[in-house]
Scaffold this active site. Structure first.
Site, short mmCIF file in Angstrom:
data_model
loop_
_atom_site.label_atom_id
_atom_site.label_comp_id
_atom_site.label_asym_id
_atom_site.label_seq_id
_atom_site.Cartn_x
_atom_site.Cartn_y
_atom_site.Cartn_z
N ASP A 67 0.81 -1.22 0.00
CA ASP A 67 0.00 0.00 0.00
C ASP A 67 0.85 1.27 0.00
O ASP A 67 2.06 1.22 0.20
CB ASP A 67 -0.96 0.00 1.22
CG ASP A 67 -0.30 -0.56 2.48
OD1 ASP A 67 0.93 -0.50 2.59
OD2 ASP A 67 -1.03 -1.04 3.35
N ASN A 136 -7.40 -3.03 14.29
CA ASN A 136 -8.78 -3.33 13.91
C ASN A 136 -8.88 -4.55 12.99
O ASN A 136 -9.94 -4.82 12.42
CB ASN A 136 -9.42 -2.11 13.22
CG ASN A 136 -8.71 -1.73 11.92
OD1 ASN A 136 -7.76 -2.40 11.51
ND2 ASN A 136 -9.17 -0.67 11.28
N HIS A 138 -7.18 -5.03 10.17
CA HIS A 138 -6.93 -4.82 8.73
C HIS A 138 -5.64 -5.49 8.28
O HIS A 138 -4.73 -5.70 9.07
CB HIS A 138 -6.98 -3.32 8.36
CG HIS A 138 -5.80 -2.51 8.78
ND1 HIS A 138 -5.86 -1.14 8.97
CD2 HIS A 138 -4.49 -2.83 9.03
CE1 HIS A 138 -4.67 -0.69 9.29
NE2 HIS A 138 -3.83 -1.68 9.35
N GLU A 143 -9.74 -2.26 5.29
CA GLU A 143 -10.32 -1.95 6.58
C GLU A 143 -11.60 -2.78 6.80
O GLU A 143 -12.24 -3.20 5.83
CB GLU A 143 -10.70 -0.46 6.62
CG GLU A 143 -9.51 0.49 6.42
CD GLU A 143 -8.64 0.67 7.66
OE1 GLU A 143 -8.47 -0.30 8.42
OE2 GLU A 143 -8.14 1.78 7.86
C1 F6R Z 1 1.51 -1.64 6.11
C2 F6R Z 1 0.18 -2.22 6.20
C3 F6R Z 1 -0.61 -2.25 7.46
C4 F6R Z 1 0.24 -2.57 8.71
C5 F6R Z 1 -0.63 -2.54 9.95
C6 F6R Z 1 0.18 -2.75 11.21
O1 F6R Z 1 2.01 -1.71 4.80
O2 F6R Z 1 -0.30 -2.66 5.20
O3 F6R Z 1 -1.62 -3.21 7.34
O4 F6R Z 1 0.84 -3.82 8.56
O5 F6R Z 1 -1.29 -1.31 10.04
O6 F6R Z 1 1.04 -1.68 11.39
P1 F6R Z 1 2.14 -1.69 12.54
O7 F6R Z 1 3.11 -2.74 12.17
O8 F6R Z 1 2.76 -0.31 12.47
O9 F6R Z 1 1.42 -1.95 13.82
#
Ligand code: F6R
Length: 240
Positions: A67, A136, A138, A143
């Site tokens: 992303d 959450n 995701h 989401e």
């Molecule tokens: C990042 C992504 C997100 C993260 C998720 C966890 O490219 O796609 O899904 O993996 O938000 O983020 P952290 O590791 O910062 O808790």
């Protein structure tokens, strides 16, 4: 779904890095799906070390990131382009032309999303996908919603995600409200998936995934339908 419980973040990062290095050894021209966020930073550090030591070779590998914030330019220091250069790409022997990240400046968003999917397909699909998980539930920026998207698309970030990611920005107001993300089918199409989960705060989404129940309100729960997913968690996230 296989679950590996590591004692701490460092061990989780090393186990994950060894799997990536093993993938590159088995298939040097592997297509890697990569994640940003705080969770994989230790794994990238270990991969940089292994690359320097001749234990992980990216010279033939291709990569596709999950992303990118929209709209954010690649040289913006909050962009995922910047993050990846900082933590991995500028420090290992991957060829710049083999790196793919959704373009957060694309004017024609649909064309960018279609082209991203085409590039993944032309590369032969993703061999090994690295994932983190949101508080959450995701994955990528898919989401929780009543209906999930299958392919790369522009999405609105939820308040939870904006809140969680505000720690990387000077203020909450600076967090972009949208992102380009691979969809659920783009992710589920990977041949092998490593889901990295660290810290007490991730206990609830981990528990939801390990319950085996599938719901679009926890997008990561769909990984229960994938044939080769390995969850690598530290004890803090596992035990809560
Ligand atoms: C990042 C992504 C997100 C993260 C998720 C966890 O490219 O796609 O899904 O993996 O938000 O983020 P952290 O590791 O910062 O808790």
């Amino acid at each position: 779904m296989r679950v590996i419980v590591c004692e701490n973040y460092e061990e989780m990062s090393k186990v994950a890095a060894n799997m990536v290095a093993g993938q590159l050894l088995l298939k040097p021209e592997s297509v890697l799906g990569l994640a940003t966020g705080s969770t994989p930073i230790g794994m990238y550090e270990e991969l940089v070390r292994m690359n320097k030591a001749g234990e992980a070779d990216f010279s033939k590998a291709k990569s596709f990131n999950l992303d990118e914030y929209y709209p954010l330019a690649p040289d913006n220091d909050q962009s995922y382009h910047y993050f990846m250069n900082e933590h991995l790409f500028s420090k290992v022997n991957i060829k710049p032309e083999n790196i793919n990240i959704p373009d957060g400046t694309a004017k024609d968003v649909q064309a960018e999303c279609d082209s991203y999917e085409q590039r993944i397909a032309q590369a032969g699909g993703i061999d090994l996908q690295i994932l983190g998980i949101g508080n959450n539930g995701h994955i990528g920026f898919n989401e929780p919603e009543e209906a999930l998207h299958s392919r790369t698309h522009l999405t609105d970030l939820t308040e939870d995600t904006i809140e969680a990611n505000a720690r990387f920005f000077a203020s909450r107001d600076e967090v972009p409200r949208q992102a380009l993300t691979m969809g659920m089918a783009s992710i589920m199409g990977a041949r092998k998936i490593l889901l990295l989960i660290s810290g007490k705060g991730k206990h609830a989404p981990l528990k939801a995934v390990l319950s085996g129940k599938i719901t679009t309100s926890v997008p990561a729960s769909l990984l229960n339908l994938h044939a080769d997913t390995v969850v690598i968690t530290d004890r803090a996230a596992y035990e809560g």
